[in-house]
Design an enzyme around this catalytic site. Structure first.
Site, mmCIF file in Angstrom:
data_model
loop_
_atom_site.group_PDB
_atom_site.id
_atom_site.type_symbol
_atom_site.label_atom_id
_atom_site.label_comp_id
_atom_site.label_asym_id
_atom_site.label_seq_id
_atom_site.Cartn_x
_atom_site.Cartn_y
_atom_site.Cartn_z
ATOM 1 N N GLY A 46 0.845 -1.189 0.000
ATOM 2 C CA GLY A 46 0.000 0.000 0.000
ATOM 3 C C GLY A 46 0.878 1.235 0.000
ATOM 4 C CD GLN B 93 3.164 5.701 2.980
ATOM 5 O OE1 GLN B 93 2.216 5.163 2.410
ATOM 6 N NE2 GLN B 93 4.109 5.003 3.600
ATOM 7 C CG HIS C 225 -0.802 1.130 7.384
ATOM 8 N ND1 HIS C 225 0.078 0.728 8.370
ATOM 9 C CD2 HIS C 225 -0.106 1.968 6.575
ATOM 10 C CE1 HIS C 225 1.252 1.321 8.157
ATOM 11 N NE2 HIS C 225 1.168 2.065 7.074
ATOM 12 C CD GLU C 226 -1.464 2.473 2.699
ATOM 13 O OE1 GLU C 226 -1.074 3.650 2.560
ATOM 14 O OE2 GLU C 226 -0.702 1.560 3.041
ATOM 15 C CG HIS D 168 -0.134 6.623 5.716
ATOM 16 N ND1 HIS D 168 0.949 7.165 6.372
ATOM 17 C CD2 HIS D 168 0.198 5.331 5.470
ATOM 18 C CE1 HIS D 168 1.888 6.227 6.528
ATOM 19 N NE2 HIS D 168 1.460 5.103 5.998
ATOM 20 C CB CYS E 8 4.862 2.155 7.850
ATOM 21 S SG CYS E 8 4.397 3.669 7.002
ATOM 22 C CG LEU E 9 6.377 1.144 1.819
ATOM 23 C CD1 LEU E 9 5.705 1.467 0.490
ATOM 24 C CD2 LEU E 9 7.545 0.186 1.608
#
Ligand code: NI
Length: 182
Positions: A46, A51, A135-136, A139, A93-94
């Site tokens: 994702g 991000q 999670h997304e 963000h 998480c990226l």
């Protein structure tokens, strides 16, 4: 299509609530194409617009981490409209390279969103899909996953981040790590 830089924690864009997308136009479609390439290269399951430094209400979820284009979900202006149950599992998480921790999420969610043609859609997911959607969407609210960890775990994570930063290691490096990150 171009790879975009993935912002890491500490960049204020990650903790800012995003603005709704007014119109799904070619600029949005170009952004989505670039985000998809970036998510695939990461790799991740994702990626949310903040991000890559864009404070818009838009994210991608793809449990195949880019290996099956049919599984890509592009969610413009997503909202969770219902949730049920409970799960607790490890997340990455990226924007937090090398950091993993347990986070509580609903077991099942239903999300309403706009697609790339401007139509309204709904998606329902459980387990990992529910986790990735939550999670997304977090963000997009400026909420990062360490905010949802226990206070003790969050302190340990902050300590690890400070150490990585001191060592000049606090950056996202494409192709490193696990596909379980988002
Ligand atoms: Ni993330």
């Amino acid at each position: 299509m171009a790879l975009m830089d993935i912002r890491v924690y500490g960049d204020p864009v990650l903790e800012k609530k995003t603005e709704s997308v007014k119109t799904v136009d070619d600029d949005i479609r170009k952004l989505v194409a670039d985000m998809y390439e970036t998510m695939k290269a990461a790799p991740g399951i994702g990626l949310a617009a903040p991000q890559v430094g864009v404070s818009k209400r838009l994210c991608l979820v793809d449990l195949s981490a880019g290996s099956d284009p049919d599984r890509l979900l592009v969610l413009v202006n997503p909202e969770i409209i219902s949730e049920e149950g409970y799960q607790k599992a490890e997340e990455g998480c990226l924007s937090f390279p090398g950091i993993f921790g347990h986070v509580e999420r609903p077991m099942r969610v239903k999300v309403r969103y706009t697609d790339l043609d401007g139509g309204t859609q709904e998606v329902e997911g459980d387990e990992l899909l529910a986790r990735a959607l939550c999670h997304e969407i977090d963000h997009l609210e400026g909420v990062v996953f360490i905010n949802r960890m226990s206070p003790l775990k969050r302190r340990l994570v902050m300590k690890a981040i400070r150490k990585l930063r001191r060592e000049g290691q606090w950056e996202h490096r494409p192709g490193e790590g696990s596909e379980e990150r988002a």
